[in-house]
Design an enzyme around this catalytic site. Sequence first.
Site, PDB file in Angstrom:
ATOM      1  N   GLY A 248       0.817  -1.211   0.000  1.00 20.94           N
ATOM      2  CA  GLY A 248       0.000   0.000   0.000  1.00 20.94           C
ATOM      3  C   GLY A 248       0.850   1.259   0.000  1.00 20.94           C
ATOM      4  N   LEU A 624      10.290  -5.452  17.654  1.00 10.70           N
ATOM      5  CA  LEU A 624       9.361  -6.511  18.041  1.00 10.70           C
ATOM      6  C   LEU A 624       9.711  -7.836  17.377  1.00 10.70           C
ATOM      7  CD1 LEU A 624       6.052  -4.437  17.839  1.00 10.70           C
ATOM      8  CD2 LEU A 624       7.436  -4.961  19.864  1.00 10.70           C
ATOM      9  N   GLU A 699       9.106   3.190   8.071  1.00  9.64           N
ATOM     10  CA  GLU A 699       9.344   4.376   7.249  1.00  9.64           C
ATOM     11  C   GLU A 699      10.730   4.962   7.492  1.00  9.64           C
ATOM     12  OE1 GLU A 699       4.775   5.675   6.490  1.00  9.64           O
ATOM     13  OE2 GLU A 699       5.874   6.876   7.938  1.00  9.64           O
TER      14      GLU A 699
END
Lengths: 744, 317
Positions: A248, A624, A699
């Site tokens: 996306g 994570l 990002e």
Amino acid sequence: MKFDTPAGPNPIDRMKVVGQPHDRVDGPLKVTGTAPYAYERHAVAPGALYGFILGAAIAKGRIAAIDTRRADAAPGVKAVVSYLNAGPLGKGGKNTAKLLAGPEVDHYHQAVAIVVADTFEQARAAARLIDVDYVRGSGAFDLAAAAPTAPLTGGSSKEGSAAPKLDRVGDFESAFAAAPVTLDATYTTPDEAHAMMEPFATIAAWDGDRLTVWTSNQMINWAHEDLAKTLGFAPDKLRVDSPFIGGGFGGKLFLRADAVMAALGAKAAGRPVKVAMTRPMMFNNATHRPATIQRIRLGAERSGKLTAIAHEATSGDLPGGSPETATSQTKLLYAAPNRLIGQRLAVLDLPEGNAMRAPGEASGLMALEIAMDEMAEKLGLDPVEFRIVNDTQVDPEKPGRQFSQRQLVRCLREGAERFGWRARDAQPGRRRDGDTLIGLGVATAFRNNINMKSGARVRLGGDGVVTVETDMTDIGTGSYTVIAQTAAEMMGVGLDRVVVRLGDSDFPTSSGSGGQWGGNSSTSGVYAACVKLREAVAQRLGLDPAACDFADGEVRSGGRGVALTSAARDGELVADDTMTYGTLGKQYQQSTFGAHFVEVGVDAYTGEIRVRRMLAVCAAGRILNPKTARSQVIGAMTMGVGGALMEELVVDTRFGFFVNHDLAGYEVPVHADIPHQEVVFLDEADDKVSPMKAKGVGELGLCGVGAAVANAAYNATGVRIRDYPLTLDKHLDRLPEVGAMRRA
Amino acid sequence: MKAFTYERATSPAAAAAAVAGRPGAKFLAGGTNLLDLMKLEIETPTHLVDVQDLKFDRIDATADGGLRVGAFVSNTALSADPRVMRDYAVLTRAIQAGASGQLRNKATTAGNLLQRTRCPYFYDTNQPCNKRSPGSGCAAIGGYSRQLAVIGTSDQCIATYPGDMAVALRVLDASVETIDPKGAVRTIPLADFHRLPGKSPEIDTVLAPGELITAVTLPRPLGGRHVYRKVRDRASYAFALVSVAAVIQPDGTGRVAFGGVAPRPWRSPAADAALPHGGAAVVAQAFAGAKPTRDNAFKLPLATRTLAAALTPARTA
């Protein structure tokens, strides 16, 4: 749960599951082709018809007439819907341009009609038979022409925070005039396309007055809200489902024409309709990263201390649109007592500009970090040292406000060491490998961390399986995996005992995926729900929740352990919660940091620039899952190479559209363009951000890459290019002559 | 895509007759370009004559020491043929610089010659384009023309021939063998095969309606050093900004053709003759009379520098 004080010790700190490099839990589905993407969900709506969208042939003007008679009569056609018969439509709050044109046309390839037919080929052929009579209007399409009169704006990029119109700290003009060493340079970045692999696609089906759309969207809640608003009906009659998304990059943050047109087509035809947008239509129909013109002025003492920083950026958008906030990092990145920041927005009648991966910082650092390289050279300082000299541990505009955690200096130093930065020749154009000029470049990576409130529901079944339900999306980032790891860690079970269900608007509202907020925010929501589920478990077992340890499938308290499954023996336990945030984000500046190091080779003859080595060192809180995080960063680095060297939506300023609107014309990197990429994560945990102590990273990996490539190219050639992308025509005439040009 | 009828040809003459006899009919070979163009309604044939059953899939030695390449030999097979790799390395290098492995598996020798321009305005049916829609105008002139031709253009069209293989064939002086609906065969030198746009840019080649390519012939090997240097914005899977095909003899003489600069592979005897005088001299000859646009003027110095790279013995690819 509200996160309003720094996180203390919590079960995530054990990092038995979280923080481990687990393979993606959805990996087997992906590699076997069995993850059902929107257009492939044949089972949800058997017998669906096919829709094909016709896009506007002009950029600006009016539809005088639409004649659909030939299309209506074409083989297999079941319905043709345009503004003439669509009924009244609203506009989504997050859409700048309407998703269906008529009678006004706002931009090229704006949807004008959908043809619904028995087969895709019939719908496509019939769409060509719609006769549209356009009246061309005049529009503004040229950013460079519009920039000098573009007004200042304080708008946000819809994904970041709003800024005042002109930010001033100290007295920039006087400090700049007094500075012994100055730089005043202008940089440009072009319009860029998300160019994600999966096109916009939706299957829509009505059941009476209820509508379901199976689609591909990053933000289920936004799509849900805006589709209901566009169609003018109650949100509770709408379901949006998007469990798998083939990329996306911000292109799917918002409701797009595929969903609206599929819904309208399905209503008109009285049958389910599936729609996928063709690749050549995606570039002008949907959103893009807007082009920027950026003027940067830097003033420094001879020691290298910056005394004055000004960054003014101009971009364009449709009326009512928003700027590309290319100055946002400059407010926070380097110390200097005198500062000036301004953002201007021109009205352009090009397709809608909006968020693309790291909106603001990605474009802004492409300029700022070349400026820093130029300034370092003027000062005779190493570019790494120059950045370190100007590091700040406080918000330069509000010195009382600290960063929650800032290890930029460590990123730069560790990166320089690992990359072999010492081998760089400060004098450009001197290193060669045969006919290839070699250069090294560095740039700072910076991207703000954004937290979004996020909810989840967690179920403990009698079989001991923990099921997580949230409308969070996985756009290829690894959401399924990090959410499963979070639930496993919290409930003390193995990953194989966790099921994650995503992307359904019937599930609790989550952060969604965007602005690199998804990983930290959505897992924090799952953390909150798991805290509640732990309480329910403890209560059911008659234990004190505060004294319980959940580990190895057991609940342990006071020296005894009880099987977790026993808590659900008499019925499933369900807990639901949403993580919200207090004012820690205001008290502390929360950002992510990194350093990009790049080696390029420039063909001494042809001027072709190719990347030879890349390294990113990132400081982004707790990681994570190092494996999915690394995938995010190397993907972002790849996108950065594209932005540096080849990606550009070319505007035809006469007709007002992006000319190179397919993947032959809009080049993105291929495998041969991407060399060895190395990623290092500093060992961090940021307790002021969330109980996960994590921040975004997807990002950050993009931010600064373009400038690192550009700086490496300069180091290779001695020719500075300030206009992206760095195609060979921009320095060919300034490259040294090569011998055989004269003699064979 | 418009509805069309389809047949599979059983003989070359029958195939030629089937196309010649129906307005709007076209041959279909690998389909790697035609089918894409049909989906966009840039090509709208009413009838397709599929020629894949015609077994023009051999590469044979010719009596004069050259090779005869069947029209439907795949790009992959042609580039990997040991005789081609040994004696016509410029051809192997040119083919392998184009498209992708998957496309080269499917693309044919004849079809590759017939690929149409990649001008972005040709691809957008909302825009005027004389090549796609004769008489509608040319949006590329005055528009985005960075990829387009600098020489051989007209005021009707500035499109570039996009291929790589034909540039190598041009430098090798290859010929195209055809058969017409009456069964007559002819041989067309590659130099004459692609047309300049003039006033009818919609016609790319000199082939008559229904004329079917049966083979491409390569003259006897030239020896020398074979170079194909393709310059592009990314490292693979992109059309040439400029390409150079050259065969250089030890004494410095040789041949050179340019791709990505003109409506056909670009070569001139005067340019060949200038080779011993260096790249700049060759380019001055080859591009005399060039009319670049502001967007693509860089192709002239780029051609000079690319040729310089090709002429530097250390570089062979």
